[in-house]
Design an enzyme around this catalytic site. Structure first.
Site, PDB file in Angstrom:
ATOM      1  N   LEU A  18      14.034   4.350 -18.186  1.00 47.71           N
ATOM      2  CA  LEU A  18      14.403   4.276 -16.770  1.00 47.71           C
ATOM      3  C   LEU A  18      13.699   3.094 -16.107  1.00 47.71           C
ATOM      4  O   LEU A  18      14.281   2.381 -15.287  1.00 47.71           O
ATOM      5  CB  LEU A  18      14.043   5.585 -16.059  1.00 47.71           C
ATOM      6  N   CYS A 521       4.351   3.138 -14.159  1.00 42.44           N
ATOM      7  CA  CYS A 521       3.735   4.220 -14.909  1.00 42.44           C
ATOM      8  C   CYS A 521       2.286   3.862 -15.199  1.00 42.44           C
ATOM      9  O   CYS A 521       1.939   2.690 -15.242  1.00 42.44           O
ATOM     10  CB  CYS A 521       4.447   4.417 -16.235  1.00 42.44           C
ATOM     11  N   GLU A 610      -9.854  10.415  -3.154  1.00 41.40           N
ATOM     12  CA  GLU A 610      -8.695  11.148  -3.657  1.00 41.40           C
ATOM     13  C   GLU A 610      -9.090  12.347  -4.510  1.00 41.40           C
ATOM     14  O   GLU A 610      -8.244  13.173  -4.831  1.00 41.40           O
ATOM     15  CB  GLU A 610      -7.742  10.219  -4.409  1.00 41.40           C
ATOM     16  N   HIS A 699      -3.164  -7.471  -0.543  1.00 44.76           N
ATOM     17  CA  HIS A 699      -1.896  -6.989  -1.096  1.00 44.76           C
ATOM     18  C   HIS A 699      -0.753  -7.959  -0.849  1.00 44.76           C
ATOM     19  O   HIS A 699       0.346  -7.761  -1.330  1.00 44.76           O
ATOM     20  CB  HIS A 699      -1.551  -5.614  -0.507  1.00 44.76           C
TER      21      HIS A 699
END
Ligand code: GLN
Ligand code: ZN
Length: 765
Positions: A18, A521, A610, A699
Site C-alpha cells: 500500500l 511505517c 507521549e 519542519h
C-alpha cells in the site's frame, strides 16, 4: 459456542504494497485505478487470510487508504472550507489534500493536523468541525467494502468509529464538540441503515474514548447517542473499548443498549470480574486476550484461564475471543523474519500469528483443553524458556539495578553551584548558540550507509567518509560562530535504532513494519532482554569531533524513556524496570564521554511526554519512574559537566514539575511555531535552569530572517532571564538540506549577536 474475531487488520500489506502504491500515485507515476486495485487486492487477501485461519467474524472497512479517522470525516462530509469541497462525494484529490495538503495549479492548502491515536504511535488526521458543522453522508466506503467482502464470500462486520470517540477526537471552532452530537447522530443512523440494507447483520462501533477520563456529561452523551442508534437501526451493535480499562466508565458502557461489548484484557485483566458480575443478561462480551500492541506470543494457558472464567459465569455463547485492539499496531507476519534468531522468534507473534492464537484459544474454550494440547504445550514451553533463558536474564544487570538508590538518582550539587562551575569551564557568551544534534542526512550519507551495509564499501571507507562529514560540519559551525558544536549524527540511521543496535537485550526485525501515518511505517526495535552496554557507543565520534576544535562539542544520546517508547518492549517485567536498565547503560556512556573530554552531554527525550498514561490517575507513577530513569542516566557526572536535554513538542503545562525534576542544566524545546507561547509554562512556575526555546521551525525548508528570530528572542526575554536563554532551532536538522541549513544557522547566530549587543555583558555568575 464462542466465536473468534478481530477488531481490525494491518492494511499496509506484507511487503508494504500500500505504501508503494500510494507513493507512486502521489508522484503521478500511476493512476487512481492502480491505487484502488492494490487496495482492493490487499483487502481481499486479508479477508481470505482471516477466513482460512478460521476467524469466525471478520471485520470490513477496517482498511483505509490513509487513516480511519479521515475516512470517517469523509464519510460524514466533514471537510474544512479551505479545501473548497463542493459537497459531491469526497474524491481522492480532496481526501489526500486533507491528509497531506495540496500545492498545484493555483491551489495551495495546508494539510489538517495530525496527532497520536491514543497512546499508540499511529497518527490520525484531526477532524476540524466548523461552528455550524453539518453532517451528510459523502462517501460510500463502509457499504462498498462490506459489499466487496460479500463478493469474496464473507459476510463481514463493518467497522465505524463510534460517534462519541469521533467527536471527542476532533477540534471545533467555538463551543464544545459534543454540542454537535444531535446533528451527527442522524448521519450515523443513515449510515447504519445503509449497511443494514446492504445486508450487514452487525456493525462495530469503535469507542476507545471509553477508556479515558470522561465527565458526567460525556457519559450521559454516550447513553443518549446509543439509545438513539438502537432505536433507529435494526443492526446488531458491537461497541469496542480498548487501550485500557473501562474504569469509571464501566457502568456507562454496560448500560449501553448494544448487543456486544469489547474489553481490553491485556491492558487490564483486573476489570474482567467486575464486568462479568455487572454485564446485563444478553450482552455478548468480546474479550481481548491477545496483545494487539506488542509482538510477544500469547501465554495461551493464562488467556484460556481468563476465557474459562468468563464462560463459567456467562456461558460460551456470549463470548467472543479476540485481540486487545485492532492488529493495526502489530507488524504483519513473523514468518517473513528469516534472519531472526530461532529461539527469539519462538517467543514472538505478529498479526498473522495472532490470528492463529485467537483461533486456537477459541477452539480450546469450545472443545476443551485437550483439543489444543499441542499448542498449549508449545506455549508453556516458550513461557518457561522466557522465564529462565540466559539470553533474556542477565543477573549482573539485575543486581546492579537493585543496588541503585533510585530515589537519589541525579546530582547532589544544586543548579546554581553547578552553573558557576560550568561557566568557569565553558566560558559561553550570553545567548549561547547551538543546534539540536543532527545535520542534513543527505542522499550521499544514506547511500554510503547502504553501501557499507551491503558490503559494497569497506568499514574503513565508511569511516573515512563519515570523518570528512564530521570535519566539514565542525568547520562550518566554527566559521559561522556557533558556540556549542555538534558532530552531526551522520553515523546514525535513527536515534533509537542506533543505540539499540549496540546494546545487549535488543533485536531487530527485517520486516516488522507498523503504520505510523499515511504511507509512513516504522520498524521499532524489540527489547527482549536485560539491557546493558557491552562497549562505548558514541565516544568514538564525539571524541573525534572534539579533537578538531577548541569549542565544546556536545555528546549526543537518546534518553531511556524515548528508547523505551519507540521500541516493542518486553512484557515480562514492568516498563519502569526496563527503562532503568537502559538508563544504567546510558550512564556508562555518559561517564565514558566525560572521561573522553566531552564537557557537554545532551540526552534527548522527545518521547517523554507521549509516555503519559491515558488516565490522569496513572500519571504520577509514570512521571516518577520516567524522571528517575532520566536522572539515573547521568548520575555520577561531575558538577562542571553540563547536561542538556531536548524535547520537541508543546504542552508542558501538565508535566512542568517533572520537567523541572529532570534537573537538566539546559533544556531545548519547540517554541517557534507557537511564537514562544509555550514558554508560558516555563515562566508562571519559574523554570530554574537554562532553556533553549527553538527560534525556528525545522519542519519547513523556509529560511527565517534574523529579525524574526530576534523578535522571538525578545519575547523569550519577557518570560525568562537573559542568562537562562539559549539560541537554537526547534529540533535536529537531519531532514533538511545543507543550503537552507547554512542560511538559517547564519541568521540564527546573527540574531544571537544582536541580542547580546542589546545587553553586552554576560551577567556575573
Ligand atoms: N538529536 C536528535 C537530532 O538532532 C534529536 C531528534 C529529535 O528530537 N527527535 O536529530
Ligand atoms: Zn526534536
Amino acid at each position: 459456542m464462542a466465536l473468534s474475531t478481530i477488531l481490525g487488520y494491518p492494511r499496509i500489506g506484507q511487503g508494504r504494497e500500500l505504501k508503494a502504491a500510494l507513493e507512486s500515485f502521489w508522484k503521478g507515476k500511476s493512476q487512481e485505478s492502480d491505487l484502488l486495485q492494490t487496495a482492493s487486492a490487499l483487502r481481499a487477501l486479508h479477508w481470505k487470510l482471516q477466513q482460512e485461519t478460521g476467524i469466525d467474524a471478520v471485520p470490513a472497512n477496517d482498511f483505509s487508504l490513509y487513516d480511519q479517522v479521515l475516512d470517517t470525516s469523509a464519510h460524514f462530509g466533514v471537510v474544512p472550507a479551505r479545501y473548497q469541497w463542493n459537497g459531491a462525494p469526497v474524491d481522492l484529490a480532496t481526501y489526500f489534500a486533507i491528509a497531506r495538503g495540496a500545492q498545484h495549479s493555483g491551489i495551495d492548502v495546508p494539510a489538517s493536523d495530525m496527532t497520536k491515536w491514543f497512546d499508540t504511535n499511529y497518527h490520525y488526521i484531526v477532524p476540524e468541525f466548523a461552528a455550524d458543522q453539518q453532517f451528510k453522508i459523502s462517501s460510500n466506503k463502509p457499504v462498498d467494502e462490506f459489499n466487496a467482502a460479500k463478493e469474496a464470500g464473507i459476510k463481514a462486520r463493518p467497522v465505524l468509529i463510534g460517534p462519541l470517540t469521533y467527536l471527542l477526537l476532533g477540534k471545533k471552532q467555538g463551543g464544545k464538540n459534543l454540542d454537535l452530537l444531535d446533528r451527527l447522530l442522524p448521519a450515523y443512523v443513515e449510515s447504519l441503515q445503509k449497511l443494514e440494507q446492504a445486508g450487514a447483520e452487525w456493525v462495530q462501533l469503535d469507542e476507545p474514548a471509553l477508556v479515558l477520563d470522561l465527565d458526567d456529561s460525556t457519559r450521559a452523551a454516550y447513553a443518549k447517542a446509543y439509545a438513539q442508534l438502537r432505536q433507529a437501526a435494526k443492526l446488531k451493535l458491537f461497541v469496542t473499548s480498548y487501550f485500557g480499562a473501562l474504569g469509571g466508565n464501566t457502568d456507562t458502557a454496560l448500560k449501553l443498549p448494544v448487543d456486544a461489548l469489547h474489553i481490553d484484557l491485556v491492558r487490564s485483566k483486573d476489570q474482567l470480574d467486575d464486568i462479568l458480575a455487572k454485564a446485563p443478561p444478553n450482552l455478548i462480551l468480546s474479550l481481548g486476550v491477545v496483545d494487539g500492541r506488542n509482538i510477544w506470543c500469547n501465554d495461551l494457558e493464562q488467556s484460556l484461564a481468563l476465557l474459562e472464567r468468563a464462560a463459567a459465569k456467562i456461558g460460551k455463547d456470549r463470548i467472543w475471543v479476540s485481540a486487545s485492539c485492532s492488529l493495526l499496531h502489530t507488524p504483519y507476519d513473523l514468518d517473513l523474519e528469516t534472519k531472526l534468531d530461532p529461539e527469539l522468534k519462538g517467543w514472538m507473534a505478529f498479526a498473522k500469528q495472532k490470528l492463529q492464537e485467537i483461533v486456537i484459544l477459541t477452539k480450546g474454550l469450545n472443545q476443551g483443553r485437550t483439543a489444543i494440547a499441542d499448542a498449549l504445550a508449545v506455549s508453556a514451553k516458550a513461557a518457561a524458556a522466557r522465564k529462565s533463558s540466559t539470553r533474556i536474564h542477565d543477573s549482573a544487570v539485575k543486581e546492579r539495578l537493585k543496588k541503585q538508590p533510585l530515589a537519589e538518582a541525579g546530582r547532589k550539587t544544586g543548579f546554581d553551584a553547578r552553573r558557576k562551575l560550568q561557566q568557569a569551564r565553558l566560558h559561553l557568551p550570553l545567548y549561547p548558540t547551538t543546534t539540536i544534534g543532527s545535520f542534513p542526512q543527505t542522499s550521499e550519507v544514506r547511500q554510503r550507509r547502504a553501501d557499507v551495509k551491503g558490503k559494497r564499501i569497506t568499514d574503513a571507507d565508511y569511516d573515512t567518509f563519515l570523518k570528512t562529514q564530521v570535519k566539514s560540519a565542525i568547520t562550518f559551525q566554527e566559521e559561522i560562530g556557533i558556540d556549542v558544536l555538534v558532530h552531526g549524527e551522520f553515523e546514525r540511521n535513527d536515534m533509537v535504532e542506533y543505540f539499540g543496535e549496540q546494546l545487549s537485550g535488543f533485536a531487530f526485525t527485517k520486516n516488522g513494519w507498523v503504520q505510523s501515518y499515511g504511507s509512513r511505517c516504522v520498524k521499532p526495535p524489540v527489547i527482549f532482554g536485560d539491557v546493558s552496554r557491552p562497549r562505548p557507543m558514541t565516544v568514538y565520534w564525539s571524541h573525534y569531533a572534539q579533537s578538531l576544535t577548541d569549542k565544546p562539542v556536545k555528546g549526543m544520546l537518546t534518553g531511556p524513556v524515548t528508547i523505551l517508547q519507540w521500541s516493542f518492549v518486553r512484557d515480562d517485567q514492568p516498563r519502569s524496570v526496563t527503562t532503568h536498565q537502559i538508563a544504567l547503560a546510558l550512564q556508562d556512556e555518559v561517564l565514558d564521554l566525560e572521561r573522553a573530554g566531552i564537557r557537554i552531554i545532551q540526552i534527548d527525550e522527545p518521547a517523554f511526554r507521549e509516555g503519559l498514561p491515558l488516565r490522569r490517575a496513572n500519571w504520577n507513577e509514570y512521571l516518577q519512574w520516567a524522571s528517575r530513569g532520566f536522572r539515573l542516566s547521568y548520575t555520577g557526572v561531575k558538577d562542571d559537566t553540563q547536561i542538556h536535554t531536548h524535547m520537541c513538542y508543546s504542552e508542558f503545562n501538565d508535566i512542568f514539575d517533572s520537567i523541572k525534576e529532570l534537573d537538566a542544566d539546559v533544556i531545548s524545546i519547540e517554541t517557534s511555531r507557537s511564537q514562544m507561547e509555550l514558554l508560558d509554562a516555563f515562566t508562571g512556575a519559574k523554570y530554574p535552569n537554562e532553556i533553549g526555546p527553538g527560534v525556528y521551525d525545522i519542519h519547513s525548508p523556509r529560511v527565517p530572517s534574523q529579525e524574526e528570530m530576534v523578535a522571538l528572542l525578545d519575547k523569550a526575554t519577557q518570560r525568562l532571564d537573559a542568562w537562562q536563554i539559549w539560541v537554537n532551532p526547534d529540533c535536529g536538522l537531519k531532514t533538511r538540506d545543507w543550503p537552507e541549513t547554512k542560511a538559517a544557522l547564519e541568521k540564527m547566530v546573527a540574531a544571537a549577536r544582536a541580542m547580546r549587543a542589546k545587553q553586552p555583558q554576560r551577567q556575573a555568575v
